[in-house]
Each structure stands twice: as C-alpha cells, then as structure tokens.
Design a protein around this motif. Structure first.
Motif: not given
Length: 151
Positions: A80-91
């Motif tokens: 989940l690290g990379i998908p959540l990094a994408v989500v947090w980066g987008f947010l």
C-alpha cells in the motif's frame, strides 16, 4: 573556469528543487510519528507479579510479536505504500492548487473590495456619528458627581 562552475552550481540548484536526497537512516527527521508509533511488546503485553507464564512462552511471545509487527508493517508498506503515496501526493497537490489558485485570490479580492466599503463606512461614521457624540459629550461634560457618606 569560474563561469563554468557557476553554471554547474545553477544546474545543481535547479535539479535539487525537484529531486531531494532522502535519509535512509533517519526516516523521521521532524519527529512527526514519535509519540504514535513507539509500541513495543512491553507496552502491550505485561504480566504482573505472581502471574508469570513459562519463560519459553514469554520469550516466544516476545519474538512472535516483534517479528510479526515488523514483517506486517513491511508487507503493508510494500503493498500500500506506493498507492497511498500517490493518493497523498494528489491530495496535497490539490490542496496547494486550491490555495494558490482559489483561496489566496479570493482573499486578495475581498480585501480590495472591503477597502472601498471601509472608506464609505468610515465617511458615514465621521459624518453622522461624530457630531452626535460631540454634542452628547458637551451636554454630559458638565455633570459632576459628588459622593457623601451620611452617618
């Protein structure tokens, strides 16, 4: 020679704005998770005096807890690290975008518009209220209060 070095330094500075070296040893340099994540075996499981399990069970429980916590965290961060990094980066990009392109311009626009209203309001107050309060102060200015203690 000096011009070449200055140009090289400028390229390094431009590159550093977008690519940042990360510290693989100290992964929390600002200590944002220091109070949350420090959970050890002794913080979760403790046997009071008089109710001890077998020493081998206690050691095995400690090892199982520590290793399973370590590997579950690594597995979850791998999945989940990379998908959540994408989500947090987008947010955070969205928050920055809204702040830069909507919030700050709205506040600046409001301040410009309210300055005009402020001048009109101030003019009305000085025109109508100042004379009224000056007259009231002259009327009430000659009032004297004397306190006497009667026995």
């Amino acid at each position: 020679m000096a011009a070449e070095q200055t140009e090289l330094e400028e390229r390094i500075i431009v590159k550093d704005q977008h690519v940042k070296e990360i510290d693989l040893v100290n992964r929390d340099p600002k200590h944002i998770n220091e109070d949350v994540v420090k959970v050890d075996f002794e913080d979760v499981i403790a046997e009071p005096v008089g109710t001890y399990s077998f020493d081998g069970i206690w050691k095995s429980s400690y090892t199982t807890f520590t290793v399973s916590k370590y590997w579950c965290y690594r597995l979850l961060s791998a999945i989940l690290g990379i998908p959540l990094a994408v989500v947090w980066g987008f947010l955070f990009a969205l928050i920055s975008f809204c702040h830069i392109w909507a919030v700050v311009p709205c506040i600046k626009s409001y301040l410009i518009e309210i300055q005009c209203v402020s001048r009109i309001y101030s003019l009305c107050i000085h025109t109508f209220c100042d004379p009224l309060f000056e007259a009231l102060s002259k009327i009430c200015g000659s009032i004297r209060v004397a306190l006497r203690k009667e026995i």
